[in-house]
Every structure is written in structure tokens, then in C-alpha cells.
Write a protein that holds these residues in place. Structure first.
Motif, PDB file in Angstrom:
ATOM      1  N   LYS A   1       0.834  -1.213   0.000  1.00 21.72           N
ATOM      2  CA  LYS A   1       0.000   0.000   0.000  1.00 21.72           C
ATOM      3  C   LYS A   1       0.864   1.255   0.000  1.00 21.72           C
ATOM      4  O   LYS A   1       0.543   2.245  -0.669  1.00 21.72           O
ATOM      5  CB  LYS A   1      -0.967  -0.003   1.182  1.00 21.72           C
ATOM      6  N   ILE A   2       1.966   1.225   0.740  1.00 17.97           N
ATOM      7  CA  ILE A   2       2.882   2.365   0.723  1.00 17.97           C
ATOM      8  C   ILE A   2       3.424   2.590  -0.675  1.00 17.97           C
ATOM      9  O   ILE A   2       3.462   3.718  -1.186  1.00 17.97           O
ATOM     10  CB  ILE A   2       4.036   2.146   1.723  1.00 17.97           C
ATOM     11  N   THR A   3       3.839   1.509  -1.320  1.00 11.14           N
ATOM     12  CA  THR A   3       4.399   1.600  -2.668  1.00 11.14           C
ATOM     13  C   THR A   3       3.357   2.079  -3.668  1.00 11.14           C
ATOM     14  O   THR A   3       3.624   2.937  -4.515  1.00 11.14           O
ATOM     15  CB  THR A   3       4.959   0.235  -3.097  1.00 11.14           C
ATOM     16  N   ALA A   4       2.131   1.543  -3.555  1.00 12.56           N
ATOM     17  CA  ALA A   4       1.058   1.959  -4.469  1.00 12.56           C
ATOM     18  C   ALA A   4       0.747   3.440  -4.307  1.00 12.56           C
ATOM     19  O   ALA A   4       0.524   4.155  -5.298  1.00 12.56           O
ATOM     20  CB  ALA A   4      -0.191   1.122  -4.206  1.00 12.56           C
ATOM     21  N   TYR A   5       0.729   3.912  -3.064  1.00  7.41           N
ATOM     22  CA  TYR A   5       0.412   5.322  -2.782  1.00  7.41           C
ATOM     23  C   TYR A   5       1.419   6.259  -3.442  1.00  7.41           C
ATOM     24  O   TYR A   5       1.065   7.366  -3.860  1.00  7.41           O
ATOM     25  CB  TYR A   5       0.393   5.535  -1.268  1.00  7.41           C
ATOM     26  N   HIS A   6       2.655   5.822  -3.544  1.00  6.96           N
ATOM     27  CA  HIS A   6       3.713   6.666  -4.092  1.00  6.96           C
ATOM     28  C   HIS A   6       4.009   6.344  -5.559  1.00  6.96           C
ATOM     29  O   HIS A   6       5.101   6.646  -6.044  1.00  6.96           O
ATOM     30  CB  HIS A   6       4.981   6.534  -3.240  1.00  6.96           C
ATOM     31  N   SER A   7       3.040   5.751  -6.246  1.00  2.00           N
ATOM     32  CA  SER A   7       3.195   5.402  -7.659  1.00  2.00           C
ATOM     33  C   SER A   7       2.265   6.244  -8.517  1.00  2.00           C
ATOM     34  O   SER A   7       1.110   6.476  -8.150  1.00  2.00           O
ATOM     35  CB  SER A   7       2.876   3.920  -7.887  1.00  2.00           C
ATOM     36  N   GLU A   8       2.773   6.690  -9.646  1.00  2.00           N
ATOM     37  CA  GLU A   8       1.928   7.415 -10.595  1.00  2.00           C
ATOM     38  C   GLU A   8       0.859   6.497 -11.186  1.00  2.00           C
ATOM     39  O   GLU A   8      -0.238   6.940 -11.525  1.00  2.00           O
ATOM     40  CB  GLU A   8       2.793   7.992 -11.725  1.00  2.00           C
ATOM     41  N   ARG A   9       1.189   5.204 -11.291  1.00  2.00           N
ATOM     42  CA  ARG A   9       0.261   4.272 -11.921  1.00  2.00           C
ATOM     43  C   ARG A   9       0.394   2.912 -11.251  1.00  2.00           C
ATOM     44  O   ARG A   9       1.503   2.387 -11.112  1.00  2.00           O
ATOM     45  CB  ARG A   9       0.573   4.166 -13.419  1.00  2.00           C
ATOM     46  N   LEU A  10      -0.717   2.351 -10.813  1.00  2.00           N
ATOM     47  CA  LEU A  10      -0.747   1.020 -10.231  1.00  2.00           C
ATOM     48  C   LEU A  10      -1.491   0.084 -11.174  1.00  2.00           C
ATOM     49  O   LEU A  10      -2.684   0.271 -11.434  1.00  2.00           O
ATOM     50  CB  LEU A  10      -1.439   1.042  -8.864  1.00  2.00           C
TER      51      LEU A  10
ATOM     52  N   ALA B   1      -5.913   1.550  -7.665  1.00  2.00           N
ATOM     53  CA  ALA B   1      -5.550   0.881  -8.918  1.00  2.00           C
ATOM     54  C   ALA B   1      -6.004   1.695 -10.121  1.00  2.00           C
ATOM     55  O   ALA B   1      -7.128   2.209 -10.156  1.00  2.00           O
ATOM     56  CB  ALA B   1      -6.155  -0.514  -8.969  1.00  2.00           C
ATOM     57  N   ASP B   2      -5.127   1.810 -11.097  1.00  2.00           N
ATOM     58  CA  ASP B   2      -5.459   2.516 -12.338  1.00  2.00           C
ATOM     59  C   ASP B   2      -5.917   1.560 -13.427  1.00  2.00           C
ATOM     60  O   ASP B   2      -6.725   1.926 -14.281  1.00  2.00           O
ATOM     61  CB  ASP B   2      -4.232   3.290 -12.835  1.00  2.00           C
ATOM     62  N   GLN B   3      -5.402   0.343 -13.384  1.00  2.00           N
ATOM     63  CA  GLN B   3      -5.719  -0.618 -14.434  1.00  2.00           C
ATOM     64  C   GLN B   3      -5.551  -2.027 -13.889  1.00  2.00           C
ATOM     65  O   GLN B   3      -4.714  -2.270 -13.012  1.00  2.00           O
ATOM     66  CB  GLN B   3      -4.790  -0.421 -15.641  1.00  2.00           C
ATOM     67  N   ALA B   4      -6.368  -2.946 -14.389  1.00  2.00           N
ATOM     68  CA  ALA B   4      -6.194  -4.360 -14.087  1.00  2.00           C
ATOM     69  C   ALA B   4      -6.046  -5.125 -15.397  1.00  2.00           C
ATOM     70  O   ALA B   4      -6.758  -4.846 -16.371  1.00  2.00           O
ATOM     71  CB  ALA B   4      -7.367  -4.903 -13.292  1.00  2.00           C
ATOM     72  N   ILE B   5      -5.116  -6.047 -15.405  1.00  2.00           N
ATOM     73  CA  ILE B   5      -4.906  -6.939 -16.543  1.00  2.00           C
ATOM     74  C   ILE B   5      -5.240  -8.341 -16.069  1.00  2.00           C
ATOM     75  O   ILE B   5      -4.581  -8.877 -15.171  1.00  2.00           O
ATOM     76  CB  ILE B   5      -3.455  -6.863 -17.049  1.00  2.00           C
ATOM     77  N   ILE B   6      -6.286  -8.916 -16.628  1.00  2.00           N
ATOM     78  CA  ILE B   6      -6.806 -10.193 -16.168  1.00  2.00           C
ATOM     79  C   ILE B   6      -6.521 -11.259 -17.214  1.00  2.00           C
ATOM     80  O   ILE B   6      -6.969 -11.157 -18.366  1.00  2.00           O
ATOM     81  CB  ILE B   6      -8.319 -10.092 -15.897  1.00  2.00           C
ATOM     82  N   GLY B   7      -5.746 -12.259 -16.830  1.00  2.00           N
ATOM     83  CA  GLY B   7      -5.466 -13.369 -17.729  1.00  2.00           C
ATOM     84  C   GLY B   7      -6.645 -14.322 -17.771  1.00  2.00           C
ATOM     85  O   GLY B   7      -7.188 -14.707 -16.733  1.00  2.00           O
ATOM     86  N   CYS B   8      -7.057 -14.704 -18.988  1.00  2.00           N
ATOM     87  CA  CYS B   8      -8.241 -15.544 -19.164  1.00  2.00           C
ATOM     88  C   CYS B   8      -7.867 -16.948 -19.617  1.00  2.00           C
ATOM     89  O   CYS B   8      -6.786 -17.188 -20.150  1.00  2.00           O
ATOM     90  CB  CYS B   8      -9.189 -14.902 -20.178  1.00  2.00           C
ATOM     91  N   ARG B   9      -8.796 -17.878 -19.410  1.00  2.00           N
ATOM     92  CA  ARG B   9      -8.536 -19.282 -19.735  1.00  2.00           C
ATOM     93  C   ARG B   9      -8.262 -19.506 -21.215  1.00  2.00           C
ATOM     94  O   ARG B   9      -7.590 -20.471 -21.588  1.00  2.00           O
ATOM     95  CB  ARG B   9      -9.723 -20.150 -19.296  1.00  2.00           C
ATOM     96  N   ASP B  10      -8.811 -18.631 -22.058  1.00  2.00           N
ATOM     97  CA  ASP B  10      -8.619 -18.825 -23.501  1.00  2.00           C
ATOM     98  C   ASP B  10      -7.306 -18.228 -24.003  1.00  2.00           C
ATOM     99  O   ASP B  10      -7.047 -18.188 -25.200  1.00  2.00           O
ATOM    100  CB  ASP B  10      -9.794 -18.229 -24.291  1.00  2.00           C
ATOM    101  N   GLY B  11      -6.477 -17.733 -23.069  1.00  2.00           N
ATOM    102  CA  GLY B  11      -5.170 -17.210 -23.457  1.00  2.00           C
ATOM    103  C   GLY B  11      -5.156 -15.728 -23.761  1.00  2.00           C
ATOM    104  O   GLY B  11      -4.103 -15.174 -24.072  1.00  2.00           O
ATOM    105  N   THR B  12      -6.304 -15.057 -23.639  1.00  2.00           N
ATOM    106  CA  THR B  12      -6.373 -13.617 -23.880  1.00  2.00           C
ATOM    107  C   THR B  12      -6.273 -12.873 -22.544  1.00  2.00           C
ATOM    108  O   THR B  12      -6.249 -13.482 -21.479  1.00  2.00           O
ATOM    109  CB  THR B  12      -7.693 -13.237 -24.567  1.00  2.00           C
ATOM    110  N   VAL B  13      -6.222 -11.554 -22.633  1.00  2.00           N
ATOM    111  CA  VAL B  13      -6.272 -10.738 -21.431  1.00  2.00           C
ATOM    112  C   VAL B  13      -7.474  -9.804 -21.525  1.00  2.00           C
ATOM    113  O   VAL B  13      -7.866  -9.382 -22.616  1.00  2.00           O
ATOM    114  CB  VAL B  13      -4.980  -9.909 -21.212  1.00  2.00           C
ATOM    115  N   ARG B  14      -8.058  -9.519 -20.376  1.00  2.00           N
ATOM    116  CA  ARG B  14      -9.148  -8.546 -20.280  1.00  2.00           C
ATOM    117  C   ARG B  14      -8.647  -7.365 -19.483  1.00  2.00           C
ATOM    118  O   ARG B  14      -8.012  -7.543 -18.440  1.00  2.00           O
ATOM    119  CB  ARG B  14     -10.369  -9.173 -19.601  1.00  2.00           C
ATOM    120  N   LEU B  15      -8.909  -6.159 -19.978  1.00  2.00           N
ATOM    121  CA  LEU B  15      -8.410  -4.951 -19.339  1.00  2.00           C
ATOM    122  C   LEU B  15      -9.543  -4.204 -18.649  1.00  2.00           C
ATOM    123  O   LEU B  15     -10.614  -4.017 -19.228  1.00  2.00           O
ATOM    124  CB  LEU B  15      -7.742  -4.027 -20.366  1.00  2.00           C
TER     125      LEU B  15
END
Length: 238
Positions: free
Chosen positions: A107-116, A210-224
Motif C-alpha cells: 500500500k505504501i508503494t502503491a500510494y507513491h506510484s503514478e500508476r498502479l 488501482a489505475d488498471q487491471a490486466i486479467i489473464g483468461c482461460r482462452d489465453g487472452t487478457v481482459r483490461l
């Protein structure tokens, strides 16, 4: 069928593409962040130049093994990007973190990040937070009182233990209380209430971070998934 481990790897390696030469990077903790560190290490060995900080002793050790030079935190004012995992996330990018025991440093690191940027497999994306026990880092002094206070918030509480080693102790010398709510209908309210309990150092609800989430899917793609603020910025930039 793509395995869960591969889903984590797919998400983490996609996130690593955001790392650019000269950046100051936060390295997260956990089974998905592990793959991001491996990929960033590969990029460093191929000539990428970055400054990095780690959110746990385990991530620090892995980073050094991969040839990633770590910079003392006091030499960095602000991070450009942190890549980290989550135990649960909803569609508003509210998170439960701390399954790996590093929630305070994360949480400390995330707070001091421009983008999480959060990386996860699709099983971590939920309609409502709470099935995963909420980790709360507490001080050892009078921990019994702190546990009773946490239970009054409507959860069952169990001190985390390591198999055959007694109580789990964080890198900061504290305990982890895993709080089972089953469902958390008002994460913002719970976050505020947890902050009023004496003995609580930090909790694993990450809200508005959080600014963005990258979710790995079972079909090998990612969902943003993108935060509202990031969506607004992208609209403005376009």
C-alpha cells in the motif's frame, strides 16, 4: 485448456510491456507478480535500464536473482509504475490484497506510484468483494484486544499461522489477522472503520488506488479494466 498458472503469466507478461527504459518501478508480491518480476528481469538482462523497489523480502530476493538492481527507497521520490497482484478485485477496481502478507509495503508503494497496474487470473475478478478473507496487519502488543475489536465489525477473525512455525510474522514484525466477512457490501465504509481500530497497522482493502487491471483468461487472452480517472484521461488524450 490454459492452466491457472499460465493465466497469471499471461497477465503479468502483458503488464511488463508497460515498463520503459529509465522508469522507476515498484515490484509487487505474490504468485502473479512473481511472473512480472521474471519478465522484467529478462528485459533488464537484454539491456533495459530501470530503478526498482520491492514490496517484500521475497520479491527483493527474486529481483536480485533476476539481475534487477534495487534502489534504496530514500533515493526515489515517486515511482512511475507499480505492477502488483490482488486476491480479489471488482469491476470498480476495488481490491483485497495481502494474501502474501505484504499489504503494508504494497500500500505504501502503491500510494507513491503514478500508476498502479494489477495483474490477476480471471478467478480473482468478482462481482462483490469478501469471499477471500480480508488481511489486516496488527501490532503484536495486546493483539487479543485488537482481534476482539475486529470481530465486532461483523467478521470471524483468525490469526495467520505458518505450518509448524507458529504465528505468521510480517516483514515489519507484525501479525496478520485474516477477517472473514463472506461479503463486503460497503468497502469504503469498512475501510474507514478499520482505520479507527487501535492496533491495526494497515488493512488489505485498496480503494481508489488501482489505475488498471490486466486479467489473464482461460482462452489465453487478457481482459483490461480501467479506473474512471484513467478512462477520462484516455478520452482527453484521444
Amino acid at each position: 485448456m490454459t492452466s491457472e498458472v499460465n493465466m497469471k503469466k499471461i497477465a503479468a507478461e502483458h503488464a511488463a510491456k508497460y515498463v520503459q527504459d529509465g522508469m522507476k518501478i515498484g515490484l509487487g508480491t505474490g504468485s502473479t507478480a512473481y511472473y512480472a518480476i521474471l519478465k522484467i528481469g529478462e528485459m533488464v538482462r537484454s539491456g533495459l535500464s530501470i530503478q526498482a523497489v520491492a514490496t517484500s523480502d521475497a520479491s527483493e530476493k527474486l529481483a536480485m536473482e533476476q539481475g534487477i538492481s534495487l534502489t534504496p527507497i530514500h533515493q526515489i521520490d515517486r515511482l512511475d509504475l507499480t505492477i502488483d497482484g490482488a486476491d480479489e478485485l471488482d469491476d470498480q477496481l476495488r481490491l483485497i490484497k495481502g494474501g502474501g502478507g505484504a499489504l503494508l509495503r504494497e500500500k505504501i508503494t502503491a500510494y507513491h506510484s503514478e500508476r498502479l497496474v494489477i495483474v490477476a487470473d480471471e478467478a480473482k475478478a468478482v462481482a462483490q468483494l469478501g469471499a477471500f478473507p480480508l488481511p489486516v496487519e496488527i501490532v503484536p502488543f495486546a493483539y487479543e484486544w485488537t482481534i476482539r475489536s475486529l470481530a465486532q465489525l461483523g467478521c470471524s477473525v483468525q490469526l495467520r499461522r505458518k505450518p509448524d512455525e507458529g504465528l505468521y510474522v510480517t516483514d515489519n514484525g507484525n501479525y496478520i489477522a485474516d477477517c472473514r466477512f463472506q461479503e463486503i457490501s460497503r468497502p469504503e465504509e469498512l475501510s474507514s472503520r478499520l482505520g479507527t481500530v487501535p492496533g491495526v497497522v494497515e488493512h488489505g482493502l485498496f480503494i481508489g488506488m488501482a489505475d488498471q487491471a490486466i486479467i489473464g483468461c482461460r482462452d489465453g487472452t487478457v481482459r483490461l479494466l480501467h479506473s474512471a480517472s484513467m478512462q477520462a484521461k484516455n478520452t482527453f488524450d484521444s
